[in-house]
Design an enzyme around this catalytic site. Structure first.
Site, PDB file in Angstrom:
ATOM      1  N   THR A  30       0.849  -1.188   0.000  1.00  0.00           N
ATOM      2  CA  THR A  30       0.000   0.000   0.000  1.00  0.00           C
ATOM      3  C   THR A  30       0.885   1.239   0.000  1.00  0.00           C
ATOM      4  O   THR A  30       2.103   1.138   0.079  1.00  0.00           O
ATOM      5  CB  THR A  30      -0.933   0.011   1.232  1.00  0.00           C
ATOM      6  OG1 THR A  30      -1.933   1.000   1.040  1.00  0.00           O
ATOM      7  CG2 THR A  30      -0.173   0.306   2.512  1.00  0.00           C
TER       8      THR A  30
ATOM      9  N   ALA B 170       1.471   5.528  -7.247  1.00  0.00           N
ATOM     10  CA  ALA B 170       0.593   4.527  -7.864  1.00  0.00           C
ATOM     11  C   ALA B 170       1.057   4.163  -9.271  1.00  0.00           C
ATOM     12  O   ALA B 170       0.879   3.026  -9.710  1.00  0.00           O
ATOM     13  CB  ALA B 170      -0.841   5.035  -7.887  1.00  0.00           C
TER      14      ALA B 170
ATOM     15  N   CYS C 284       4.309   1.815  -8.223  1.00  0.00           N
ATOM     16  CA  CYS C 284       4.162   0.675  -7.311  1.00  0.00           C
ATOM     17  C   CYS C 284       2.964  -0.181  -7.727  1.00  0.00           C
ATOM     18  O   CYS C 284       1.830   0.297  -7.715  1.00  0.00           O
ATOM     19  CB  CYS C 284       3.971   1.178  -5.877  1.00  0.00           C
ATOM     20  SG  CYS C 284       3.668  -0.156  -4.707  1.00  0.00           S
TER      21      CYS C 284
ATOM     22  N   SER D 119      -0.126  -0.477  -5.272  1.00  0.00           N
ATOM     23  CA  SER D 119      -0.891   0.729  -4.940  1.00  0.00           C
ATOM     24  C   SER D 119      -1.708   1.119  -6.159  1.00  0.00           C
ATOM     25  O   SER D 119      -1.327   0.832  -7.283  1.00  0.00           O
ATOM     26  CB  SER D 119       0.051   1.880  -4.562  1.00  0.00           C
ATOM     27  OG  SER D 119       0.841   1.538  -3.440  1.00  0.00           O
TER      28      SER D 119
END
Length: 182
Positions: free
Chosen positions: A10, A166, A169, A172
């Site tokens: 996350t 985001a 990753c 995410s």
């Protein structure tokens, strides 16, 4: 947890610019390399929106830590630093809590803190902190934007930084949720 990816999958970012304090989280819940949910809520406001908190790690563990933090905040009359230190001590020393697999960021008008199960309570420099698998991407972006984009608000910096994280990753997503200290 059998999978180390699930612990860190996350992005949570908290920052302070001028007098604006904001925390942001993506909405993705992953287990290993599988996306289980894209609209999860990993943030909470505490003490009538005077304290904000977010977690990375096991959902059940994060929710348990939110509950423990709320109790500490009430016990210590909304003193975030003292509450965080007491929670970290319990987290480190308690036989049950020691097994919780999560990290937290908490913030109020005076402090932004990272809490870990190792007993760490870290107040990062530069009024910005991030945790999770996308944390370093969000942290880097936020620090750069805070240094060079004086016209952006804390909310704009958080959103841009979270979107960069985001993009980079895989654990995410772009479903960004934000909370502010009021």
């Amino acid at each position: 947890m059998s999978d180390n990816l699930a612990l860190h999958g996350t992005t949570i970012l908290c920052l302070k610019k001028n007098e604006e304090i904001i925390i942001a989280a993506d909405g993705q819940v992953s287990h290993g390399n599988t996306v289980l949910k894209s609209t999860a809520r990993k943030l909470r406001t505490i003490a009538n929106n005077k304290i904000i908190a977010g977690f990375a790690g096991s959902t059940a563990d994060g929710l348990a830590l939110f509950e423990k933090l709320e109790v500490k905040i009430e016990q210590h009359k909304h003193n975030l630093l003292r509450s965080a230190v007491e929670l970290a001590k319990d987290w480190r020393n308690d036989k049950y809590l020691r097994r919780l697999e999560a990290m937290m960021i908490v913030g109020d008008r005076s402090h932004i803190l990272i809490l870990t199960g190792n007993g760490d309570v870290v107040e990062p420099e530069n009024n910005v902190a991030a945790i999770g698998s996308g944390g370093l991407f969000a942290l880097s972006a936020a620090r750069a934007l805070m240094s060079y984009e004086n016209n952006l608000t804390a909310e704009e910096i958080a959103l841009k930084s979270m979107n960069i994280a985001a993009d980079l990753c895989v654990f995410s997503n772009h479903n960004i949720i934000m909370e502010k200290v009021v």
